[in-house]
Design a protein around this motif. Structure first.
Motif, PDB file in Angstrom:
ATOM      1  N   SER A   1       2.499 -59.685  56.258  1.00  0.00           N
ATOM      2  CA  SER A   1       3.559 -60.072  57.198  1.00  0.00           C
ATOM      3  C   SER A   1       3.134 -61.266  58.044  1.00  0.00           C
TER       4      SER A   1
ATOM      5  N   GLY B   1       4.736 -63.290  54.097  1.00  0.00           N
ATOM      6  CA  GLY B   1       5.077 -62.836  52.750  1.00  0.00           C
ATOM      7  C   GLY B   1       4.381 -63.604  51.651  1.00  0.00           C
TER       8      GLY B   1
ATOM      9  N   TYR C   1       5.739 -55.862  45.819  1.00  0.00           N
ATOM     10  CA  TYR C   1       5.243 -56.917  46.699  1.00  0.00           C
ATOM     11  C   TYR C   1       5.868 -58.261  46.324  1.00  0.00           C
TER      12      TYR C   1
ATOM     13  N   SER D   1       8.454 -60.462  48.699  1.00  0.00           N
ATOM     14  CA  SER D   1       8.190 -61.875  48.971  1.00  0.00           C
ATOM     15  C   SER D   1       9.440 -62.709  48.726  1.00  0.00           C
TER      16      SER D   1
ATOM     17  N   GLN E   1      12.053 -62.557  51.421  1.00  0.00           N
ATOM     18  CA  GLN E   1      11.748 -63.360  52.601  1.00  0.00           C
ATOM     19  C   GLN E   1      11.893 -64.851  52.322  1.00  0.00           C
TER      20      GLN E   1
END
Length: 279
Positions: free
Chosen positions: A82, A86, A204, A208, A211
């Motif tokens: 974070s 990201g 994950y 990413s 974002q």
């Protein structure tokens, strides 16, 4: 075999050997056990390790005759992900090693003068990624004493430690299950062996993207693309062809030698790696 290191005084300071869950650091711990009785052994837990890594770390304690200290990062991988917006770690942005391995190690050491024992072998050309704090001096016993891969296998066999069990299904290194240094064939094998961990690694990548950051674990394709049946079959075929070429060139090779090879499809993964993670 003689040990030149044992005959060379290093001066005052703590002696620390970081175990990664890999073969080289485990062999180094055995190799140095009687040469440096005051050695401290430590493992930096990212909490993202393979199950086999934790299992393998349980073996050396009986042989070493002392516990392996364990550190955990002050903040988790998810926290740092974070913080970095990201941006997934890669060989060009190794914040995971820096925040989850090196910082806990440096916190553990403090300001004491320390000799940090690193398991680089004499037959390796890499330099890796280790602490550069002024009070930490890296020491390379295998390199100083001329030990190569065959010696590491011998030490592990004679001590009863053996190879890490993740090598049995084709993983070539310790480290996080989503380590970006994995070859693509290793991602395929992770998918087959631990589909739940593969899914977490995919999540994950998906987070990413949400974002607005287009980062993937592999430089050239996402894990969603890589897991397509036809793509996995192509990676396996490419690997099999490579291994056959190697057999023709060199004759029969051991599993430990075979799993370390690279194929053209994995060329982007050939890097020094993070010594504190994967030795």
């Amino acid at each position: 075999m003689s040990c030149s290191l044992a005959l060379r005084p290093l001066g005052a300071g703590r002696h620390i050997l970081s175990l990664s869950g890999g073969k080289d650091s485990a062999a180094l711990a055995v190799y140095m056990r009687d040469r440096v009785p005051e050695m401290e052994y430590i493992f930096h837990d990212t909490e993202k390790e393979l199950p086999e890594t934790y299992e393998y770390l349980g073996r050396p304690e009986a042989i070493l005759g002392k516990p392996i200290a364990r550190t955990s990062p002050t903040d988790s991988f998810d926290h740092w992900l974070s913080v970095y917006g990201g941006m997934l770690p890669s060989n060009h942005r190794r914040w995971c090693t820096r925040m989850l391995k090196l910082k806990p190690f440096e916190n553990y050491v403090g300001d004491d003068p320390v000799f940090n024992y690193v398991g680089l072998r004499a037959d390796e050309a890499r330099t890796g990624y280790i602490s550069t704090k002024a009070n930490i001096t890296a020491v390379y016993p295998f390199r100083e004493d001329g030990l190569v891969l065959a010696d590491i296998h011998r030490i592990l066999e004679e001590s009863g430690l053996g190879m890490p069990t993740y090598t049995e299904w084709g993983r070539s290194r310790s480290g996080c299950y989503f380590c970006f240094y994995q070859q693509k064939i290793e991602w395929v094998r992770l998918k087959e062996k631990y589909p739940d961990l593969y899914e977490r690694a995919k999540e994950y990548e998906a987070a990413s993207l949400k974002q607005g950051v287009d980062f993937t674990w592999c430089a050239s394709e996402s894990l969603a693309e890589l897991e397509r049946p036809e793509r996995m079959a192509a990676i396996k075929a490419n690997r099999a062809a490579y291994e056959e070429r190697q057999r023709q060139k060199r004759g029969n090779r051991s599993l430990a030698e075979t799993i370390g090879g690279l194929v053209a499809d994995d060329a982007q993964d050939k890097e020094d790696g993070c010594l504190i993670c994967s030795l």
